[in-house]
Design a protein around this motif. Structure first.
Motif, PDB file in Angstrom:
ATOM      1  N   ARG A  48     -31.167 -15.349   9.364  1.00 36.85           N
ATOM      2  CA  ARG A  48     -31.492 -16.380   8.371  1.00 36.85           C
ATOM      3  C   ARG A  48     -32.343 -15.792   7.258  1.00 36.85           C
ATOM      4  NH1 ARG A  48     -36.564 -15.610   8.897  1.00 36.85           N
ATOM      5  NH2 ARG A  48     -37.787 -16.353  10.648  1.00 36.85           N
ATOM      6  N   ALA A  75     -35.284 -17.253   4.828  1.00 38.04           N
ATOM      7  CA  ALA A  75     -36.125 -18.456   4.949  1.00 38.04           C
ATOM      8  C   ALA A  75     -37.205 -18.527   3.865  1.00 38.04           C
ATOM      9  CB  ALA A  75     -36.765 -18.461   6.344  1.00 38.04           C
ATOM     10  N   PRO A  76     -36.810 -18.725   2.631  1.00 41.18           N
ATOM     11  CA  PRO A  76     -37.817 -18.765   1.559  1.00 41.18           C
ATOM     12  C   PRO A  76     -38.607 -20.078   1.520  1.00 41.18           C
ATOM     13  CG  PRO A  76     -35.658 -19.256   0.658  1.00 41.18           C
ATOM     14  CD  PRO A  76     -35.450 -18.964   2.126  1.00 41.18           C
ATOM     15  N   SER A  77     -39.825 -19.983   1.023  1.00 43.65           N
ATOM     16  CA  SER A  77     -40.640 -21.190   0.797  1.00 43.65           C
ATOM     17  C   SER A  77     -40.634 -21.472  -0.699  1.00 43.65           C
ATOM     18  CB  SER A  77     -42.085 -20.947   1.242  1.00 43.65           C
ATOM     19  OG  SER A  77     -42.102 -20.551   2.580  1.00 43.65           O
ATOM     20  N   GLU A  84     -37.893 -23.372   3.623  1.00 45.74           N
ATOM     21  CA  GLU A  84     -39.117 -23.682   4.370  1.00 45.74           C
ATOM     22  C   GLU A  84     -40.062 -24.466   3.460  1.00 45.74           C
ATOM     23  OE1 GLU A  84     -40.434 -20.220   6.665  1.00 45.74           O
ATOM     24  OE2 GLU A  84     -38.799 -20.761   8.036  1.00 45.74           O
ATOM     25  N   TYR A 126     -46.653 -23.097   9.764  1.00 48.00           N
ATOM     26  CA  TYR A 126     -45.497 -22.222   9.586  1.00 48.00           C
ATOM     27  C   TYR A 126     -45.040 -21.685  10.951  1.00 48.00           C
ATOM     28  CZ  TYR A 126     -43.708 -17.451   9.264  1.00 48.00           C
ATOM     29  OH  TYR A 126     -43.018 -16.297   9.488  1.00 48.00           O
ATOM     30  N   VAL A 175     -41.218 -22.287  12.343  1.00 47.26           N
ATOM     31  CA  VAL A 175     -40.327 -21.134  12.342  1.00 47.26           C
ATOM     32  C   VAL A 175     -39.807 -20.854  13.764  1.00 47.26           C
ATOM     33  CG1 VAL A 175     -41.670 -19.012  12.678  1.00 47.26           C
ATOM     34  CG2 VAL A 175     -40.180 -19.192  10.757  1.00 47.26           C
ATOM     35  N   ARG A 196     -37.258  -9.914   8.089  1.00 50.00           N
ATOM     36  CA  ARG A 196     -38.257 -10.431   7.144  1.00 50.00           C
ATOM     37  C   ARG A 196     -39.241  -9.326   6.823  1.00 50.00           C
ATOM     38  NH1 ARG A 196     -40.958 -14.642  11.453  1.00 50.00           N
ATOM     39  NH2 ARG A 196     -41.864 -13.102  12.844  1.00 50.00           N
ATOM     40  N   LEU A 235     -45.087 -10.060   7.543  1.00 47.99           N
ATOM     41  CA  LEU A 235     -45.035 -11.069   8.608  1.00 47.99           C
ATOM     42  C   LEU A 235     -45.059 -10.453  10.007  1.00 47.99           C
ATOM     43  CD1 LEU A 235     -42.606 -13.565   6.876  1.00 47.99           C
ATOM     44  CD2 LEU A 235     -45.008 -13.936   7.415  1.00 47.99           C
ATOM     45  N   LYS A 276     -45.706 -14.084  -5.068  1.00 45.34           N
ATOM     46  CA  LYS A 276     -45.264 -15.142  -5.975  1.00 45.34           C
ATOM     47  C   LYS A 276     -46.379 -15.601  -6.910  1.00 45.34           C
ATOM     48  CE  LYS A 276     -43.148 -16.978  -2.470  1.00 45.34           C
ATOM     49  NZ  LYS A 276     -42.411 -17.850  -1.550  1.00 45.34           N
TER      50      LYS A 276
HETATM   51  N1  GLU Z   1     -41.045 -18.781   4.627  1.00 43.81           N
HETATM   52  C1  GLU Z   1     -41.616 -17.489   4.804  1.00 43.81           C
HETATM   53  C2  GLU Z   1     -41.902 -16.862   3.456  1.00 43.81           C
HETATM   54  O1  GLU Z   1     -41.337 -17.261   2.461  1.00 43.81           O
HETATM   55  C3  GLU Z   1     -40.720 -16.542   5.583  1.00 43.81           C
HETATM   56  C4  GLU Z   1     -40.606 -16.943   6.995  1.00 43.81           C
HETATM   57  C5  GLU Z   1     -39.897 -15.982   7.923  1.00 43.81           C
HETATM   58  O2  GLU Z   1     -39.024 -15.224   7.487  1.00 43.81           O
HETATM   59  O3  GLU Z   1     -40.198 -16.031   9.091  1.00 43.81           O
HETATM   60  O4  GLU Z   1     -42.724 -15.975   3.408  1.00 43.81           O
END
Ligand code: GLU
Length: 279
Positions: free
Chosen positions: A5, A7-9, A41, A194, A198, A212, A216, A253
């Motif tokens: 996946r 998974a952007p915020s 996300e 989060y 997640v 990712r 993280l 960002k």
């Molecule tokens: N939503 C998170 C972000 O934008 C990434 C989460 C993930 O990949 O576990 O940094």
């Protein structure tokens, strides 16, 4: 079926660091004949904005990434609530009434005393851990609170040694009491952290491989512990390098870093962007 996946915020515009993650997921999925899910996300409604989600979807389409499925965390709140309640019932969380200011002041005072016993991702000295059930109940009636992970209780349930696995199936061991800390699982403001969302999503959405950024990596032990508690299958993890600017600074960002949108506006093509990131 293998499934990963992106998974952007949507807290701002997609920058090249995010684009790198998206392309790394796409590349891996193609190589492994795997599915790729887009998970927006957007759980933090104080920071995520619909205009950013819209731009994000537009940017990803422009890049030419096609997803097999798409989901939005804002639409899954009932599920997170159910799992949060499950963890509360398991007695592995405790309510924390401290403000950020109080937490920081306590940590500073401890440091000044020369005592640097600060562990994990979100160091906390356990002030609210001392409260008994009755005191907790009384304060919960009147005060806002977060739910913190009780690492001691966790280690009693799943043991002290734990591990997550990378894409080569190498074991990455960690110590539940030393390496995690009493991280926040239920937030005071938006209810779910989060980490909780997640882990729930990766499990319920059948994610077998997580790709990712390196930033993280320190969250992965927290995720693994939650998976153990909840009896979820764990994905394998790849933490990719972080994209930096010419000065070697990480693209965040919040900083003025090249947003994909500005590259698009200045006439770059998707092919050029992909090539500049090595895809
Ligand atoms: N939503 C998170 C972000 O934008 C990434 C989460 C993930 O990949 O576990 O940094």
């Amino acid at each position: 079926m293998k499934r990963t996946r992106f998974a952007p915020s949507p807290t701002g515009l997609l920058h090249l660091g995010n684009v790198y993650s998206a392309l790394a997921c796409e590349h891996w999925a193609k190589e492994h004949d795997a599915q790729i899910l887009l998970r927006v996300e957007d759980i933090d409604f104080t920071r995520c904005k619909p205009k950013h989600t819209k731009q994000l979807l537009d940017d990803l389409a422009w890049l030419g990434i096609s997803f097999d499925d798409m989901s939005f965390q804002q639409q899954r709140l009932a599920l997170y609530e159910q799992v949060l309640q499950q963890l509360i019932d398991m007695d592995v969380l405790y309510p924390c009434f401290c403000t950020r200011k109080e937490v920081d002041a306590a940590l500073l005072a401890q440091k000044e005393k020369g005592n640097v016993q600060q562990r994990g991702l979100d160091p906390y000295l356990g002030t609210c851990k001392q409260l008994d059930k009755q005191q907790q109940q009384q304060r919960m009636q009147k005060q806002a609170y977060a739910w913190r992970l009780d690492c001691e209780a966790v280690s009693q349930q799943i043991g002290r040694q734990c591990a997550w696995y990378d894409m080569q199936n190498h074991e990455h061991c960690f110590d539940v009491l030393e390496d995690i800390g009493d991280v926040i699982i239920g937030r005071k403001d938006i209810r779910f952290s989060y980490h909780l969302c997640v882990v729930v999503d990766d499990a319920k959405q059948g994610i077998t491989h997580v790709i990712r950024g390196e930033d993280l990596r320190s969250s992965t032990p927290v995720h693994r512990v939650l998976q153990c508690l909840l009896n979820y299958k764990s994905p394998q993890y790849l933490h990719h390098k972080l994209i930096t600017n010419q000065q070697g600074k990480r693209l965040a960002k919040s900083k003025a870093s090249p947003a994909l949108k500005s590259l698009r506006d200045s006439g770059a093509t998707a092919k050029q962007v992909r090539k500049s990131l090595g895809f």
